[in-house]
Design a protein around this motif. Sequence first.
Motif, PDB file in Angstrom:
ATOM      1  N   CYS A  16       3.441 -11.285   3.397  1.00  0.00           N
ATOM      2  CA  CYS A  16       4.238  -9.880   4.043  1.00  0.00           C
ATOM      3  C   CYS A  16       5.136 -10.471   5.115  1.00  0.00           C
ATOM      4  CB  CYS A  16       3.257  -8.824   4.309  1.00  0.00           C
ATOM      5  SG  CYS A  16       4.156  -7.298   4.644  1.00  0.00           S
ATOM      6  N   LYS A  20       9.620  -6.361   7.661  1.00  0.00           N
ATOM      7  CA  LYS A  20       9.461  -5.102   6.989  1.00  0.00           C
ATOM      8  C   LYS A  20       8.536  -4.384   7.870  1.00  0.00           C
ATOM      9  CE  LYS A  20      12.379  -5.441   3.761  1.00  0.00           C
ATOM     10  NZ  LYS A  20      13.390  -4.371   3.370  1.00  0.00           N
ATOM     11  N   GLU A  22       8.290  -2.419  10.574  1.00  0.00           N
ATOM     12  CA  GLU A  22       8.866  -1.132  11.059  1.00  0.00           C
ATOM     13  C   GLU A  22       8.874  -0.146   9.833  1.00  0.00           C
ATOM     14  OE1 GLU A  22      12.183   0.752  14.032  1.00  0.00           O
ATOM     15  OE2 GLU A  22      12.279  -1.010  13.482  1.00  0.00           O
ATOM     16  N   VAL A  23       9.402  -0.671   8.571  1.00  0.00           N
ATOM     17  CA  VAL A  23       9.541   0.414   7.615  1.00  0.00           C
ATOM     18  C   VAL A  23       8.273   0.645   6.871  1.00  0.00           C
ATOM     19  CG1 VAL A  23      11.987  -0.167   7.026  1.00  0.00           C
ATOM     20  CG2 VAL A  23      10.227  -1.403   6.028  1.00  0.00           C
ATOM     21  N   ILE A  24       7.278  -0.096   6.965  1.00  0.00           N
ATOM     22  CA  ILE A  24       6.012   0.125   6.451  1.00  0.00           C
ATOM     23  C   ILE A  24       5.388   1.134   7.195  1.00  0.00           C
ATOM     24  CG2 ILE A  24       3.622  -0.807   6.068  1.00  0.00           C
ATOM     25  CD1 ILE A  24       4.911  -3.533   5.521  1.00  0.00           C
ATOM     26  N   GLU A  27       6.825   4.568   6.812  1.00  0.00           N
ATOM     27  CA  GLU A  27       6.544   4.980   5.426  1.00  0.00           C
ATOM     28  C   GLU A  27       5.077   5.660   5.725  1.00  0.00           C
ATOM     29  OE1 GLU A  27       6.821   6.516   1.632  1.00  0.00           O
ATOM     30  OE2 GLU A  27       8.117   5.701   2.828  1.00  0.00           O
ATOM     31  N   PHE A 121       2.037  -2.090  -0.132  1.00  0.00           N
ATOM     32  CA  PHE A 121       3.260  -2.765   0.050  1.00  0.00           C
ATOM     33  C   PHE A 121       3.474  -4.067  -0.158  1.00  0.00           C
ATOM     34  CE2 PHE A 121       2.861   1.094   3.031  1.00  0.00           C
ATOM     35  CZ  PHE A 121       3.737   1.623   2.661  1.00  0.00           C
ATOM     36  N   GLU A 123       6.074  -7.301  -2.392  1.00  0.00           N
ATOM     37  CA  GLU A 123       7.587  -7.928  -2.807  1.00  0.00           C
ATOM     38  C   GLU A 123       7.207  -7.722  -4.481  1.00  0.00           C
ATOM     39  OE1 GLU A 123       7.605 -11.815  -1.155  1.00  0.00           O
ATOM     40  OE2 GLU A 123       8.842 -11.056   0.411  1.00  0.00           O
ATOM     41  N   LEU A 140       8.743  -3.701  -1.158  1.00  0.00           N
ATOM     42  CA  LEU A 140       9.205  -3.946   0.190  1.00  0.00           C
ATOM     43  C   LEU A 140      10.862  -3.953  -0.010  1.00  0.00           C
ATOM     44  CD1 LEU A 140       6.783  -6.180   1.878  1.00  0.00           C
ATOM     45  CD2 LEU A 140       7.103  -3.924   2.263  1.00  0.00           C
ATOM     46  N   GLU A 141      11.426  -4.428  -0.889  1.00  0.00           N
ATOM     47  CA  GLU A 141      12.950  -4.569  -1.094  1.00  0.00           C
ATOM     48  C   GLU A 141      13.723  -3.325  -1.213  1.00  0.00           C
ATOM     49  OE1 GLU A 141      11.121  -8.500  -3.426  1.00  0.00           O
ATOM     50  OE2 GLU A 141      10.386  -6.193  -2.992  1.00  0.00           O
ATOM     51  N   LEU A 143      12.751  -0.637   0.647  1.00  0.00           N
ATOM     52  CA  LEU A 143      12.577  -0.089   1.795  1.00  0.00           C
ATOM     53  C   LEU A 143      13.703  -0.730   2.889  1.00  0.00           C
ATOM     54  CD1 LEU A 143       8.737   0.350   1.990  1.00  0.00           C
ATOM     55  CD2 LEU A 143      10.528   2.139   1.391  1.00  0.00           C
ATOM     56  N   GLY A 144      14.177   0.082   3.584  1.00  0.00           N
ATOM     57  CA  GLY A 144      14.966  -0.649   4.785  1.00  0.00           C
ATOM     58  C   GLY A 144      16.132   0.221   5.224  1.00  0.00           C
TER      59      GLY A 144
END
Length: 247
Positions: A16, A20, A22-24, A27, A121, A123, A140-141, A143-144
């Motif tokens: 992981c 990523k 912060e976006v996890i 969410e 979460f 890839e 994950l791609e 999200l951001g």
Amino acid sequence: MTDEARIALLIDADNCPAAKIEVILDELAKYGVTNVRRAYGNWKSSGLKSWEDVLHEFAIQPIQQFAYTKGKNATDAAMIIDAMDLLYTQRLDAFCIASSDSDFTPLVMRIRTNGLKVYGFGEKKTPMPFVNACSKFLYLETLGTQPRSEDEAAAASVQKKTGKELRGDTRLVTLLRNAVEACQDDDGWASLSAVGSHITNQTSFDQRNYGYKKLGDLIEATGLFETERRGSHLFLRDKRNTKKNPG
């Protein structure tokens, strides 16, 4: 005011990206409070250097796991043992597994057997058995942050599935049609909110994995359903029903 759902976040740091996290967490904040935050890996490894910078910032507890046997993933075993311990000793409502490794599929199924939700979460390389086992799985791609340049915006738009591609996805088409059928009234109309709830209860699904921010946008893009807005609510009807019952 009802209590917020309590979530345990378990991160496979080997599988992981730290960028990523912060976006996890953003969410997960939609679903409840992430009380438990743990990241597993061999922290003596240079490959986890990027994680060291974010552990303290996001209050994540690093769990050291040495690779006892070459070729065996000790991190996976440690996560599974801890997950089962948390399942039986803590009052939790959901788990989050952040990994692209299919080895966690049996764990997810076991947790869900106890009535807890599991958010995943990973890839886009994540094997489908793990994706499908989760209550909800997000790539994950997808999200951001918003694209900052025209080139990035163009690249992001390519990820959005076209209507033809969506109609060519047999699993997706069957899922949507069955949900609309299950929620429809006598005239064949089903509210978008009911359809969304039905899908969520049935399988792991998120429209963002197809490049759409909203479920309604994805459904309209398929071209398979009539849409009708009634006030602030959107209703859907399978176009095949229209052909059978014109007018």
